[in-house]
Scaffold this motif. Structure first.
Motif, short mmCIF file in Angstrom:
data_model
loop_
_atom_site.label_atom_id
_atom_site.label_comp_id
_atom_site.label_asym_id
_atom_site.label_seq_id
_atom_site.Cartn_x
_atom_site.Cartn_y
_atom_site.Cartn_z
N VAL A 108 0.89 -1.16 0.00
CA VAL A 108 0.00 0.00 0.00
C VAL A 108 0.93 1.22 0.00
N SER A 109 1.49 1.49 -1.13
CA SER A 109 2.67 2.34 -1.23
C SER A 109 2.44 3.81 -0.91
N TYR A 110 1.18 4.26 -0.87
CA TYR A 110 0.91 5.67 -0.58
C TYR A 110 0.70 5.94 0.91
N LEU A 111 0.80 4.91 1.73
CA LEU A 111 0.53 5.08 3.16
C LEU A 111 1.46 6.10 3.80
N GLU A 129 9.41 -5.91 5.49
CA GLU A 129 8.95 -5.29 4.25
C GLU A 129 8.33 -3.92 4.48
N LEU A 130 7.88 -3.67 5.73
CA LEU A 130 7.27 -2.36 6.02
C LEU A 130 8.27 -1.22 5.85
N LEU A 131 9.55 -1.55 5.81
CA LEU A 131 10.57 -0.52 5.62
C LEU A 131 10.43 0.16 4.27
N ARG A 158 6.85 6.78 2.81
CA ARG A 158 6.04 7.96 3.05
C ARG A 158 5.52 8.05 4.49
N LEU A 159 5.74 7.00 5.28
CA LEU A 159 5.17 6.97 6.63
C LEU A 159 5.65 8.14 7.49
N THR A 160 4.67 8.82 8.11
CA THR A 160 4.99 9.86 9.09
C THR A 160 4.35 9.55 10.45
N ARG A 161 3.35 8.66 10.46
CA ARG A 161 2.72 8.22 11.71
C ARG A 161 2.58 6.71 11.67
N ARG A 221 14.85 -1.65 11.18
CA ARG A 221 15.46 -0.33 11.28
C ARG A 221 14.74 0.65 10.34
N PHE A 222 13.71 1.30 10.84
CA PHE A 222 12.96 2.25 10.04
C PHE A 222 13.79 3.50 9.76
N ASN A 223 13.53 4.10 8.61
CA ASN A 223 14.18 5.36 8.25
C ASN A 223 13.51 6.48 9.03
N GLU A 224 14.25 7.12 9.90
CA GLU A 224 13.68 8.14 10.78
C GLU A 224 13.74 9.54 10.18
N GLN A 225 13.98 9.63 8.90
CA GLN A 225 14.02 10.94 8.26
C GLN A 225 12.65 11.61 8.32
#
Length: 262
Positions: A143-146, A163-165, A169-172, A186-190
């Motif tokens: 769901v690439s626009y999440l 795969e959630l990495l 676009r995730l901000t929340r 290790r999520f990208n915290e940018q």
């Protein structure tokens, strides 16, 4: 009948047919949802079908449309309605929907493995505070626009899919209050700020920002060491007690001899 009125009537009929057909999928989508969930509190009583006037489904509780006069679903927000049942797969026909909020209900069961094909354009997905169970499907990563994914306070088990990495676009994001285990990807915290609160109350999760993961071999060695220490203590306790008793008796005898000589 003259040609101009006839052409006007035909044109009107074609426009109405085209309009109705273009939005028929959205109407069926809401109809499917209505039939697939239990509504003990009657919050979906306003979902009455059969009108087919312009934008009539936009007046349904929890439904927003792209335009007020068009039966084209933009978002569905049913938070706190007390709804029951499994994830409504009929939602697939709301192809232009960008927001889905089913939070604070009593939905249960596993999420569909093909969830990405059901909500391909969704940017906000809130399933928090339900009773969803099973593993978090890897398909969510498609769901690439999440930009918002809220899964906290459910009964999800297993590991967090790495795969959630790919959801850049995730901000929340939150999975707090589940039964998840294993290392945290290790999520990208940018764009996404990851704190303890995001993963809290999952006793099996480890790795930053939670406690460090323990290597299974190292963990076994520690457990073996503790077990060995316990066994050793149990074996040597009688010997220590015997030696203490022997020394104590020896001292008593020595003191008795000294007193006798005195």
């Amino acid at each position: 009948m003259s040609l101009i009125p006839l052409l006007s009537t035909c044109l009107w009929f074609l426009l109405v047919s085209s309009f109705t057909g273009a939005n028929e999928a959205d109407v069926k989508c809401l109809g499917n949802i209505r039939s697939q969930v239990k509504d003990p509190n009657g919050y979906l009583s306003s979902w009455v079908f059969g009108n087919y006037s312009a934008g009539y489904i936009c007046r349904f509780s929890g439904v927003t449309c792209w335009h007020a006069d068009e039966n084209r679903v933009l978002g569905i927000k049913l938070s706190g309605f007390g709804l029951e049942g499994e994830f409504p797969i009929g939602i697939k026909q709301c192809t232009d929907m960008t927001a889905l909020d089913l939070s604070r209900n009593s939905f249960s069961g596993a999420l569909p493995y093909n969830i990405a094909s059901l909500i391909p354009s969704v940017t906000t997905l809130d399933l928090s505070r339900n009773q969803f169970s099973g593993e978090i499907p890897t398909g969510l990563s498609n769901v690439s626009y999440l930009n918002t994914l809220m899964l906290q306070h459910n009964q999800f088990t297993g590991q967090l899919p790495p795969e959630l990495l790919s959801l850049g676009r995730l901000t929340r994001f939150s999975v707090a209050g589940n039964q998840l285990t294993g290392p945290i990807p290790r999520f990208n915290e940018q764009h996404l700020k990851i704190g303890v609160d995001v993963f809290a109350n999952n006793e099996g999760l480890c790795g930053p920002p939670m406690d460090a993961c323990v290597d299974p071999d190292e963990d076994n060695m520690i457990r073996f060491g503790k077990m060995g220490a316990a066994v050793g203590a149990a074996l040597f306790a009688p010997l220590v007690a015997f030696l203490d008793s022997f020394v104590f008796d020896g001292r008593k005898k020595k003191q008795g001899v000294i007193r006798h000589r005195s």
